[in-house]
Design an enzyme around this catalytic site. Structure first.
Site, short mmCIF file in Angstrom:
data_model
loop_
_atom_site.label_atom_id
_atom_site.label_comp_id
_atom_site.label_asym_id
_atom_site.label_seq_id
_atom_site.Cartn_x
_atom_site.Cartn_y
_atom_site.Cartn_z
N ASP A 34 -29.67 10.14 -68.67
CA ASP A 34 -28.71 9.65 -67.70
C ASP A 34 -29.23 8.31 -67.20
O ASP A 34 -30.42 8.00 -67.32
CB ASP A 34 -28.56 10.66 -66.57
CG ASP A 34 -27.56 10.23 -65.52
OD1 ASP A 34 -26.54 9.61 -65.89
OD2 ASP A 34 -27.79 10.51 -64.34
N ASP A 36 -27.99 6.41 -63.86
CA ASP A 36 -28.08 6.31 -62.41
C ASP A 36 -28.99 7.40 -61.86
O ASP A 36 -28.75 8.59 -62.05
CB ASP A 36 -26.70 6.44 -61.77
CG ASP A 36 -25.73 5.37 -62.25
OD1 ASP A 36 -26.21 4.32 -62.72
OD2 ASP A 36 -24.51 5.59 -62.16
N SER A 148 -20.87 6.77 -65.67
CA SER A 148 -20.45 5.50 -65.08
C SER A 148 -19.78 4.59 -66.10
O SER A 148 -20.23 4.48 -67.25
CB SER A 148 -21.65 4.78 -64.47
OG SER A 148 -21.28 3.50 -64.01
#
Length: 253
Positions: A34, A36, A148
């Protein structure tokens, strides 16, 4: 690319490549990160933007972790509004930033996020940067799998865009019609694009929805990085084990 026959030659790997509790990155063919909260502290920028977006709704950090963290943007909007008993029409992704639809609110949040990113910049967590360096030395493939739609701009701002040939972000997932986390679809696509099997691949996540996605996808190991969700919460939702920072998995010197 890593070997594709389901085996790896680790017999001659030096002990210095071993992290805590005997975990060895080079026991696997690839690592899916991932972005963020794992590679970059963009969660702070996202949370700031969400806080500005929902300033009139008594928004708190607990709301971010409970309703928004790790989810695609529009899903985060819906989830937060539902927590306040509010329902809005979905609208269309082309809606201008505003407040009348889920899409308009999500687009407004995106504008706030990019304003903060341009103004303040971003740097990777030191432990994550060191982990990426280690994986490169070991020849272990890595990719980004992020909900995102701003993953590429964030990677560029952090000076990491050239480190990843595979980036499965919100744009890629949307174009492919993939379900968002906690569904494992994005991670499974990341593994497919790298040419590796899930049972030979590590997922690294900081969000509850993300560790649930790793567990649902049948990945070899799902590492939870606790940036505020809590060790036990991440374990309860599917993390194999949890660290406070990836520097805990770096080889001792």
């Amino acid at each position: 690319m890593a070997q594709q026959d389901g085996t790896a030659d680790h017999a001659n790997a030096p002990d210095r490549e071993t992290g805590i509790s005997g975990f060895r990155w080079n026991d696997f063919d690839a690592v899916l990160f991932d972005l963020d909260g794992v590679i970059t502290p963009t969660a702070e920028i996202h949370e700031h933007a969400w806080g500005e977006l929902f300033a009139d709704f008594d928004y708190t950090e607990a709301d971010y972790l409970a309703y928004i963290d790790g989810k695609p943007r529009y899903d985060g909007v819906r989830s937060f509004l539902a927590s306040r008993g509010i329902t809005l029409p979905d609208g269309d992704p082309t809606d201008p930033p505003g407040t009348g639809t889920v899409a308009a609110l999500g687009n407004r949040k995106n504008t706030l996020f990019n304003d903060i990113l341009v103004r303040d910049g971003i740097a990777p967590y030191p432990g994550s940067a060191a982990t990426l360096d280690l994986l490169e030395r070991l020849g272990v493939d890595s990719a980004i799998v992020s909900s995102s739609r701003n993953a590429v701009p964030v990677l560029r701002a952090a000076g990491l865009h050239d480190r990843f040939e595979v980036v499965v972000d919100g744009i890629v997932a949307g174009d492919a019609g993939l379900a968002g986390k906690p569904a494992p679809d994005g991670y499974l696509l990341g593994a497919r694009l790298l040419g590796v099997e899930p049972n030979r691949t590590v997922v690294v996540e900081d969000a509850v929805s993300g560790v649930a996605a790793g567990a649902a996808g049948g990945f070899a190991v799902t590492i939870g990085v606790d940036r505020g969700a809590g060790h036990q919460t991440l374990l309860d939702h599917g993390a194999t084990f949890v660290v406070d920072d990836l520097d805990q998995l770096l080889p001792s010197t």
